[in-house]
Write an enzyme that holds these catalytic residues in place. Structure first.
Site, short mmCIF file in Angstrom:
data_model
loop_
_atom_site.label_atom_id
_atom_site.label_comp_id
_atom_site.label_asym_id
_atom_site.label_seq_id
_atom_site.Cartn_x
_atom_site.Cartn_y
_atom_site.Cartn_z
N ASN A 7 0.87 -1.18 0.00
CA ASN A 7 0.00 0.00 0.00
C ASN A 7 0.91 1.23 0.00
OD1 ASN A 7 -1.76 2.08 0.54
ND2 ASN A 7 -2.26 1.43 2.62
N LYS A 9 0.03 4.27 -0.23
CA LYS A 9 -0.59 5.48 0.35
C LYS A 9 -0.34 6.66 -0.62
CE LYS A 9 -0.04 3.31 4.77
NZ LYS A 9 0.07 3.38 6.20
N HIS A 85 -9.42 1.23 4.80
CA HIS A 85 -8.11 1.35 5.46
C HIS A 85 -8.26 2.26 6.68
CE1 HIS A 85 -3.99 2.57 6.26
NE2 HIS A 85 -3.68 1.39 5.80
N GLU A 87 -6.64 4.66 7.73
CA GLU A 87 -6.50 6.11 7.51
C GLU A 87 -7.77 6.70 6.90
OE1 GLU A 87 -2.79 5.65 5.45
OE2 GLU A 87 -1.92 5.02 7.36
N GLU A 153 -5.72 -5.19 10.34
CA GLU A 153 -4.73 -4.15 10.57
C GLU A 153 -4.96 -3.50 11.94
OE1 GLU A 153 -2.73 -2.94 6.77
OE2 GLU A 153 -4.25 -1.46 7.17
N GLY A 159 2.41 1.93 10.94
CA GLY A 159 3.40 3.00 10.80
C GLY A 159 4.12 3.31 12.11
N SER A 195 3.27 -2.52 10.20
CA SER A 195 4.70 -2.62 10.50
C SER A 195 5.33 -3.94 10.04
CB SER A 195 4.95 -2.40 11.99
OG SER A 195 4.50 -1.11 12.36
P1 PGA Z 1 2.88 0.09 7.67
O1 PGA Z 1 1.42 0.38 7.07
O2 PGA Z 1 3.36 -1.20 7.07
O3 PGA Z 1 3.70 1.28 7.25
O4 PGA Z 1 2.71 -0.02 9.15
C1 PGA Z 1 0.52 -0.67 6.90
C2 PGA Z 1 -0.75 -0.16 6.28
O5 PGA Z 1 -1.14 0.99 6.55
O6 PGA Z 1 -1.40 -0.88 5.49
#
Ligand code: PGA
Length: 233
Positions: A7, A9, A85, A87, A153, A159, A195
């Site tokens: 992803n 983003k 997601h 976010e 998730e 993140g 992560s």
């Molecule tokens: P990350 O993000 O691997 O940077 O923690 C995962 C995601 O948002 O799908």
């Protein structure tokens, strides 16, 4: 065979995706590789991997300035779209019912939605993790779903460089598998995301009910992403 989805983003460019595509071309793997990128990059020639978008409108067409419909995404040749997601849930107040509508639209357009569920730190601390996951699946995955992917998730870990314990991941994935099976959707792939990096990918994917990973930050550079893809058979 595992599913390794990236992803991006709101990162990257057509150039960086082109470079990633070149690097992926030579990777020998039986795993399914997907890159979910910004809409403007859904034009790169994807050999050895599939492209996906990161969001889709709840509407089919009409006066919804700035939105992109599922059929428009499908027209680019993309095969997948992430919905719900964390976010989107956090910054755009997307609820389970909105996510479900988006997933339905994706399915109607022939896309495979990657439906995300997971708990916030507040919910985790209040002991609500399992309830949030179960209602997330029941309310976000369309009942009559065809082929979907679900991603667990844990929102507090995204993140943040944090990962749940193996026992926590197993518990969450088993609950998702049981819930999907009670909805007549057994066999639906369940990804873990938050992560994930080369150093923990193989261990995470060895956990029962983990069919692959959804990778954020570590999917942006081929030096980080390819070792994740090749970490498992
Ligand atoms: P990350 O993000 O691997 O940077 O923690 C995962 C995601 O948002 O799908």
């Amino acid at each position: 065979m595992k599913i390794i989805a990236g992803n991006w983003k709101m990162n990257g460019s057509r150039d960086t995706l082109q470079n990633m595509a070149l690097a992926l071309k030579d990777v020998k793997t039986d795993n399914k590789v997907i890159l979910c990128v910004p809409y403007t990059m859904l034009c790169v020639n994807a050999i050895n991997f599939s492209l996906g978008a990161q969001d889709v409108s709840t509407h089919d067409k009409g006066a919804y300035t700035g939105e992109v419909s599922a059929s428009m995404i499908a027209e680019t040749g993309a095969k997948y779209v992430i919905v719900g997601h964390s976010e989107r849930r956090q910054y755009h107040e997307e609820t389970n019912s909105i996510v479900r509508q988006k997933a339905s639209n994706a399915l109607n357009a022939g896309l495979i939605p990657i439906i995300c569920v997971g708990e916030t730190m507040e919910e985790k601390q209040a002991g609500k993790t399992m309830a949030v996951i179960e209602s997330g699946v029941r309310e976000s995955v369309p009942n009559d779903a065809g082929k979907v992917i679900v991603a667990y998730e844990p929102r507090w870990a995204i993140g943040a460089g944090l990962t749940p314990t193996e026992t926590e991941i197993l518990g969450a994935h088993k609950l998702i598998a049981d819930t999907l099976s009670s909805m007549g959707l057994s066999g639906t792939p369940i990804l873990y995301g938050a992560s994930v990096k080369a150093s923990n990918a193989a261990d995470i994917m060895s956990i029962q009910f983990v069919d692959g990973v959804l990778v954020g930050g570590a999917s942006l550079k081929s030096d980080d992403f390819i070792p994740i893809i090749t970490s498992v058979k």
